[in-house]
Design a protein around this motif. Structure first.
Motif, PDB file in Angstrom:
ATOM      1  N   SER A  31       0.821  -1.467   0.031  1.00 62.66           N
ATOM      2  CA  SER A  31      -0.222  -0.187  -0.305  1.00 62.66           C
ATOM      3  C   SER A  31       0.927   1.183  -0.407  1.00 62.66           C
ATOM      4  CB  SER A  31      -0.923   0.264   1.722  1.00 62.66           C
ATOM      5  OG  SER A  31      -0.219  -0.299   2.567  1.00 62.66           O
ATOM      6  N   ILE A  47       1.040   4.371  -1.069  1.00 61.47           N
ATOM      7  CA  ILE A  47       0.365   5.573  -0.940  1.00 61.47           C
ATOM      8  C   ILE A  47       0.226   5.967   0.856  1.00 61.47           C
ATOM      9  CG2 ILE A  47      -1.667   7.041  -0.788  1.00 61.47           C
ATOM     10  CD1 ILE A  47      -2.358   6.172  -2.896  1.00 61.47           C
ATOM     11  N   TYR A  48      -0.441   4.674   1.147  1.00 62.35           N
ATOM     12  CA  TYR A  48      -0.169   4.737   3.462  1.00 62.35           C
ATOM     13  C   TYR A  48       0.692   4.867   3.475  1.00 62.35           C
ATOM     14  CZ  TYR A  48      -0.699   2.468   7.883  1.00 62.35           C
ATOM     15  OH  TYR A  48      -0.967   2.476   9.491  1.00 62.35           O
ATOM     16  N   LYS A  93       3.830   5.959   2.435  1.00 60.85           N
ATOM     17  CA  LYS A  93       4.853   7.019   2.044  1.00 60.85           C
ATOM     18  C   LYS A  93       4.412   8.486   3.247  1.00 60.85           C
ATOM     19  CE  LYS A  93       5.810   7.281  -2.703  1.00 60.85           C
ATOM     20  NZ  LYS A  93       4.983   7.703  -3.862  1.00 60.85           N
ATOM     21  N   VAL A 146      -4.871   1.359  -7.703  1.00 61.25           N
ATOM     22  CA  VAL A 146      -4.531   2.145  -5.529  1.00 61.25           C
ATOM     23  C   VAL A 146      -4.726   0.895  -5.487  1.00 61.25           C
ATOM     24  CG1 VAL A 146      -5.716   3.266  -4.000  1.00 61.25           C
ATOM     25  CG2 VAL A 146      -5.720   4.455  -6.208  1.00 61.25           C
ATOM     26  N   ASP A 148      -4.703   1.476   0.415  1.00 63.75           N
ATOM     27  CA  ASP A 148      -5.010   2.576   0.026  1.00 63.75           C
ATOM     28  C   ASP A 148      -6.177   3.733   0.311  1.00 63.75           C
ATOM     29  OD1 ASP A 148      -2.267   3.149   0.609  1.00 63.75           O
ATOM     30  OD2 ASP A 148      -1.794   2.955  -1.991  1.00 63.75           O
ATOM     31  N   ILE A 179      -7.573   7.114   1.717  1.00 60.56           N
ATOM     32  CA  ILE A 179      -7.756   8.341   1.062  1.00 60.56           C
ATOM     33  C   ILE A 179      -9.053   8.472   1.863  1.00 60.56           C
ATOM     34  CG2 ILE A 179      -8.896   8.462  -1.392  1.00 60.56           C
ATOM     35  CD1 ILE A 179      -6.337   6.934  -1.813  1.00 60.56           C
TER      36      ILE A 179
END
Length: 114
Positions: free
Chosen positions: A53, A55-56, A58, A104, A108, A112
């Motif tokens: 995942s 995005i999470y 980062k 995605v 994530d 979001i």
């Protein structure tokens, strides 16, 4: 015939008690957060290469649990508990069906949305 709206009377003692209870709850939550590490678990190169995942991960790598708390009002352990409860259904909904699949990941998506 006139109807008057009456509000329930709240004594200052009740209000003070409620504020003390809320303050105690806030302090307890902060104490629980203090025990959670806020350091990043991975360096940036690991995240881009093998993250399930990205995005999470980062966001977590850039600021730890505090960043997650600021972004979605859940710290690391709370978010992981939430993810544990809804991971099956999110994974099913995002990976079934015809057509192009999303890039995605389900985790994530949850991050979001929150």
């Amino acid at each position: 015939m006139s109807q008057e709206t009456t509000l329930p009377s709240t004594s200052s003692a009740k209000v003070s008690h409620a504020l003390r209870v809320l303050e105690q709850l806030r302090e307890k939550r902060e104490e629980e957060f203090a025990g959670i590490p806020t350091d990043a678990m991975h360096d940036e190169s690991d995240i881009e290469n093998d993250s399930s995942s990205p995005i999470y991960d980062k966001f977590y790598a850039n600021g730890g649990s505090q960043t997650l708390l600021e972004m979605c009002n859940f710290n690391y352990s709370e978010f992981e508990q939430l993810w544990h409860h809804c991971s099956t259904i999110l994974t099913q909904r995002l990976t079934t069906g015809r057509g192009k699949k999303t890039d995605v990941t389900p985790k994530d998506v949850l991050f979001i949305v929150l």
